[in-house]
Write an enzyme that holds these catalytic residues in place. Structure first.
Site, PDB file in Angstrom:
ATOM      1  N   LYS A  78       0.748  -1.256  -0.085  1.00  0.00           N
ATOM      2  CA  LYS A  78      -0.120  -0.173  -0.051  1.00  0.00           C
ATOM      3  C   LYS A  78       0.673   1.157   0.059  1.00  0.00           C
ATOM      4  O   LYS A  78       0.580   2.213  -0.592  1.00  0.00           O
ATOM      5  CB  LYS A  78      -1.100  -0.214   1.109  1.00  0.00           C
ATOM      6  CG  LYS A  78      -2.075  -1.041   0.853  1.00  0.00           C
ATOM      7  CD  LYS A  78      -2.751  -1.141   2.207  1.00  0.00           C
ATOM      8  CE  LYS A  78      -3.427  -2.715   2.222  1.00  0.00           C
ATOM      9  NZ  LYS A  78      -4.112  -3.082   3.620  1.00  0.00           N
TER      10      LYS A  78
ATOM     11  N   GLN B 249      -4.195  -2.185   9.963  1.00  0.00           N
ATOM     12  CA  GLN B 249      -3.914  -3.592   9.312  1.00  0.00           C
ATOM     13  C   GLN B 249      -4.389  -4.632  10.270  1.00  0.00           C
ATOM     14  O   GLN B 249      -3.881  -4.868  11.223  1.00  0.00           O
ATOM     15  CB  GLN B 249      -2.543  -3.861   8.847  1.00  0.00           C
ATOM     16  CG  GLN B 249      -2.028  -5.214   8.136  1.00  0.00           C
ATOM     17  CD  GLN B 249      -2.743  -5.060   6.553  1.00  0.00           C
ATOM     18  OE1 GLN B 249      -2.822  -3.978   6.102  1.00  0.00           O
ATOM     19  NE2 GLN B 249      -3.512  -6.258   6.362  1.00  0.00           N
TER      20      GLN B 249
ATOM     21  N   ASP C 252     -10.729   1.915   4.752  1.00  0.00           N
ATOM     22  CA  ASP C 252     -11.028   0.611   4.427  1.00  0.00           C
ATOM     23  C   ASP C 252     -12.649   0.275   4.354  1.00  0.00           C
ATOM     24  O   ASP C 252     -13.220  -0.911   3.891  1.00  0.00           O
ATOM     25  CB  ASP C 252     -10.566  -0.148   5.606  1.00  0.00           C
ATOM     26  CG  ASP C 252      -9.205  -0.800   5.488  1.00  0.00           C
ATOM     27  OD1 ASP C 252      -8.890  -1.016   4.065  1.00  0.00           O
ATOM     28  OD2 ASP C 252      -8.419  -1.030   6.270  1.00  0.00           O
TER      29      ASP C 252
END
Ligand code: NAD
Length: 286
Positions: A53, A97, A120
């Site tokens: 990312k 994460q 997200d």
């Protein structure tokens, strides 16, 4: 033989748009869209996802900062760091994460991210918007699946879709997005009685179970669209949830693993960062 859907090519088109929007923002308003990734511990897969990312941000002209915390961090300390990022006006998107260390309340941590920075799309508010069909920060993988479907140029209304997997990050939100496209949707899971029968009636199959080769080639209805979300590490590399070679013999379209949904998921994340940096009309963080 199925047409192979090239996720990398689709993602590069989206990333070009992201990069040009980022340039425009920088030139017109000196805003550099910024993603903050919170990484707890040193799980190999998580480290590599965050690195991917960071690299994607770099290539598209976005700034990324990674907050690295030790495995021993307490939930309270993690929540305090997220709160700091929520208040930091130079940060537009935040991801935590997953997975988190055992014992942490994932729900609480995910809900601590300000909804307007939740790139997200995991926050309950953003999931609620998906369910209502209201535009907002969409969960990236379900959005990626929709980009693939939309790219095929086939009429979707009325098609029978079967999603294998009912997780909050893939299966459930995807079921809402497919309903909005007028497909008839069945969501399968570990308690589904006859998975083969469900899959064999589907015009669109989305496999998101995290079980290598779970969806057998012989189950696929001839001509069906097969989208493989699964990523299962093996000694010879990543493989999906679909028995690829046999499924490709029968399907009309199929996505590979790797090179299908994965790159598009990253592209959708960056797209969310840019929309968060231009304020997408969501409630502002404190
Ligand atoms: P999860 O473990 O949270 O959920 C898996 C779901 O699959 C569950 O709902 C479960 O009921 C169902 N399932 C498991 N075994 C099954 C079986 N034998 N029969 C029917 N249903 C079964 O997983 P997740 O986070 O939703 O991820 C699913 C897969 O997608 C994983 O391989 C993950 O790595 C992958 N993934 C890929 C991307 C990407 O960008 N490519 C993004 C997210 C997840």
């Amino acid at each position: 033989m199925a047409v192979l859907v090239d996720g990398r090519k689709l993602s590069s088109t989206i990333l070009e748009e992201v990069a040009s929007k980022a340039t425009e923002l920088r030139e017109k308003s000196s805003v550099v869209p910024t993603l903050a990734a919170v990484l707890v511990g040193e799980d190999g897969a998580s480290v590599s996802y965050v690195r991917q990312k960071e690299k994607a941000c770099e290539r598209a002209g976005l700034r990324s900062v990674t907050v690295r915390l030790p495995e021993s961090v307490t939930e309270g300390e993690l929540l305090a760091r997220i709160d700091g990022l929520n208040r930091d006006r130079s940060v537009h998107g935040i991801i935590v994460q997953l997975p988190l260390p055992r014992g942490m309340d994932v729900e609480r941590v995910v809900s601590a991210v300000a909804p307007d920075k939740d790139v997200d799309g995991f926050h309950p508010l953003n999931l609620g918007l998906v369910m209502r069909g209201t535009p907002g920060l969409m969960p990236c993988t379900p959005a990626a699946v929709c980009v693939i479907l939309d790219s095929l140029g086939i009429p979707l209304a009325g098609l029978r879709a079967v999603i294998v997997g009912r997780s909050l990050i893939v299966g459930r939100p995807l079921s809402c997005l497919l309903l909005q496209r007028d497909l008839t949707v069945t969501v399968c899971h570990t308690r589904t009685r006859d998975l083969a029968d469900e899959v064999s009636r589907a015009d669109v199959v989305v496999a998101a179970a995290g079980r290598a080769g779970l969806v057998r080639g012989e189950w696929i209805k001839p001509g069906a669209v097969v989208i493989d979300v699964g990523t299962n590490p093996t000694p010879s590399g990543l493989i999906g949830d679909v028995e690829f070679a046999a499924a490709a013999e029968r399907a009309g379209y199929i996505t590979p693993v790797p090179g299908g949904v994965g790159p598009l998921t990253v592209a959708m994340l960056l797209k969310n960062v840019v929309s968060a940096s231009t304020s997408c009309g969501m409630p502002r963080c404190p």
